[in-house]
Enzyme design. Structure first.
Site, PDB file in Angstrom:
ATOM      1  N   CYS A  42       0.840  -1.206   0.000  1.00 26.63           N
ATOM      2  CA  CYS A  42       0.000   0.000   0.000  1.00 26.63           C
ATOM      3  C   CYS A  42       0.872   1.252   0.000  1.00 26.63           C
ATOM      4  CB  CYS A  42      -0.910   0.006   1.217  1.00 26.63           C
ATOM      5  SG  CYS A  42      -2.022   1.444   1.284  1.00 26.63           S
ATOM      6  N   CYS A  83      -0.794   6.531   6.803  1.00 27.66           N
ATOM      7  CA  CYS A  83      -2.121   6.124   7.274  1.00 27.66           C
ATOM      8  C   CYS A  83      -1.992   5.323   8.561  1.00 27.66           C
ATOM      9  CB  CYS A  83      -2.803   5.294   6.191  1.00 27.66           C
ATOM     10  SG  CYS A  83      -4.335   4.493   6.712  1.00 27.66           S
ATOM     11  N   CYS A  94      -5.952   2.344  -1.034  1.00 28.53           N
ATOM     12  CA  CYS A  94      -6.042   1.438   0.114  1.00 28.53           C
ATOM     13  C   CYS A  94      -6.159  -0.012  -0.356  1.00 28.53           C
ATOM     14  CB  CYS A  94      -7.246   1.809   0.973  1.00 28.53           C
ATOM     15  SG  CYS A  94      -7.530   0.711   2.371  1.00 28.53           S
ATOM     16  N   TYR A 142     -24.526 -10.322  23.078  1.00 35.27           N
ATOM     17  CA  TYR A 142     -23.903  -9.359  22.155  1.00 35.27           C
ATOM     18  C   TYR A 142     -23.984  -9.940  20.742  1.00 35.27           C
ATOM     19  CZ  TYR A 142     -22.044  -8.099  26.738  1.00 35.27           C
ATOM     20  OH  TYR A 142     -21.931  -7.796  28.077  1.00 35.27           O
ATOM     21  N   GLU A 196     -28.834  -8.057  22.074  1.00 38.00           N
ATOM     22  CA  GLU A 196     -28.014  -7.054  21.385  1.00 38.00           C
ATOM     23  C   GLU A 196     -28.563  -5.669  21.699  1.00 38.00           C
ATOM     24  OE1 GLU A 196     -25.718  -4.671  19.334  1.00 38.00           O
ATOM     25  OE2 GLU A 196     -25.237  -6.804  19.475  1.00 38.00           O
ATOM     26  N   CYS A 235     -12.475  -9.648  20.431  1.00 37.15           N
ATOM     27  CA  CYS A 235     -11.785  -8.863  19.409  1.00 37.15           C
ATOM     28  C   CYS A 235     -10.627  -8.084  20.017  1.00 37.15           C
ATOM     29  CB  CYS A 235     -12.748  -7.919  18.691  1.00 37.15           C
ATOM     30  SG  CYS A 235     -13.621  -6.777  19.762  1.00 37.15           S
TER      31      CYS A 235
END
Length: 457
Positions: free
Chosen positions: A73, A79, A162, A321, A342, A414
């Site tokens: 990239c 970035c 990108c 969730y 949720e 995550c």
């Protein structure tokens, strides 16, 4: 050592998510620097000084590591979106595995089965969602549309090349920026809280090729005519794309926070949702509902979650969730009943639509905060799947979840540091880590998904 001093040193290691450690012999102190790789010799300035360690900012890489490559990239370095594109993919995976394994070995009590990091099916153009920001690349510069500059809250880097998205995203970004510049309207200034253009949200399904586009602005320019927005919409529809645009939207957001927030959305063309497919099921996705940003990687992750949760026949499964209900519906065909919770109401409505679309009548979905809704479900689960946001599970909610006393629980994180924090309570109240695996949904970046099977001790 003082703030502002400049040093040179070699990065000995990089802890998750992006914390390089340089030990300065002459100062007998470690300095944490971001955006570096193990083995690089760097020149850096000191930003913060504490008793045992300090923090610094890399000014220059003096010596690269032998394994470094030229990033694909052209925006890499400027970035702030990607950090590891200067490493071959196998080295990225090796680094992430080392980081997560080291962290988890410290956090986990007793032995567990470590299954390593599973690679992303796609290494480039893997994202199904991007939130681009309007701004300028430098003070009073021309209007820009892209990602935040590395280390900057204000400056925006145009990312017309990108590489974590495909060519359709790049064409949509270029067309939108050209139209916005022609309008001569200002971007929303985050400090002065004035201006018009805020974000461009683009979502594209990998399996169906459907594209949803949403321009997010303030309501501060009442003289912006519908005809102006329609010109933007027509310019997008005229693009030659591999995918198919199914919806073009305009969302107003006057929130002070620098986030995409829906305070009223108007459909300029088509509809306000699109469809994606995962593991043979179809999912309706709305503009602001959560859905894993790497569709093919999500299939790998959810197959692992399904494997970890084990036998579900005639059992009640809680999917907490739950987003648009992906995990719930992947488990539903082999479960007695699945209950999803949720907080985003539009995601819950989409989940209900998805269940109908997939012919699943043993799923129910609740809208609300897990902490509050969990007391109202009127069900006792046999198994629980947790896929919380980046900050992990609210401690009060986690206590309620633990009190159900289920035999097995799958936690999808995550942000593994949040899981490591939650793990302290889980282990303290009777759960043990049995198996763990990572799935790399974010090639080129510092991030990785972690899937964990917990059982009662």
């Amino acid at each position: 050592m003082k703030k502002g001093q400049i040093y040179e040193g070699v990065i000995e290691s990089v802890d998750f998510p992006n914390k390089g450690k340089v030990f300065l012999q002459e100062e007998e102190k470690s300095v944490i620097v971001k955006n570096g790789l193990p083995g690089q010799k760097v020149r850096f300035s000191v930003n913060k000084v504490r008793k045992e360690k300090a923090e610094g900012r890399i000014l220059e890489v003096l010596e690269k590591t032998p394994v470094e490559i030229t990033p694909i990239c052209p925006h890499f370095g400027a970035c702030g979106g990607c950090t590891y594109q200067n490493l071959p993919y196998e080295e990225q995976v090796r680094l992430k595995e080392s980081q997560i394994r080291t962290m988890m070995d410290k956090a986990v009590e007793g032995d567990y089965v470590w299954e390593g990091v599973i690679e992303s099916p796609l290494k480039q153009a893997y994202r199904n969602k991007m939130e681009f920001s309007f701004g300028d690349e430098y003070k009073d510069g021309p209007l820009a549309l892209g990602m935040h500059k590395r280390g900057s809250f204000h400056d925006i880097v145009n990312v017309e090349q990108c590489q974590i998205v495909d060519e359709d995203y790049r064409k949509i970004l270029k067309a939108t920026l050209a139209w916005a510049r022609e309008s001569s309207l200002p971007y929303y200034h985050r400090m002065r809280h004035e201006g018009y253009f805020r974000h461009l949200l683009v979502r594209k399904a990998v399996k169906t090729g459907e594209i949803l586009i949403d321009l997010v602005t303030t309501a501060q320019e009442p003289y912006v005519l519908e005809a102006d927005l329609n010109r933007w919409s027509e310019s997008l529809k005229a693009l030659s794309l591999e995918g198919k645009i199914v919806g073009i939207l305009h969302t107003c957001n006057d929130s002070v926070a620098d986030v995409v927030k829906d305070e009223g959305t108007k459909i300029l063309y088509g509809k306000d949702y699109f469809y994606e497919e995962l593991l043979g099921l179809k999912f309706k996705i709305t503009p602001f509902s959560f859905f894993q940003t790497n569709s093919l990687g999500a299939e790998v992750l959810y197959e692992k979650a399904r494997e970890y949760i084990g036998e579900t026949k005639d059992k009640v499964v809680f999917d907490l969730y739950s987003g648009t209900g992906t995990i719930a519906q992947i488990l539903a065909p082999v479960a007695g009943k699945v209950v999803g919770v949720e907080i985003v109401e539009e995601a819950v409505e989409a989940a209900k639509d998805n269940a109908r679309l997939n012919g699943l009548d043993n799923c129910t979905f609740w809208a609300g905060d897990v902490l509050k809704v969990i007391d109202e479900l009127g069900e006792v689960p046999d198994l629980i799947v947790l896929d919380p946001p980046r900050d992990g599970v609210n401690p009060k909610a986690l206590r309620k979840i633990i009190d159900f006393g289920v035999e097995r629980m799958v936690y999808i994180a995550c942000k593994p540091t949040s899981f490591a924090r939650d793990l302290e309570m889980l282990q303290g109240r009777g759960y043990k880590v049995e198996r763990m695996v990572c799935v790399d949904l974010f090639p080129g970046t510092v991030h990785v998904e972690t899937c964990v099977l917990l059982g009662r001790k």
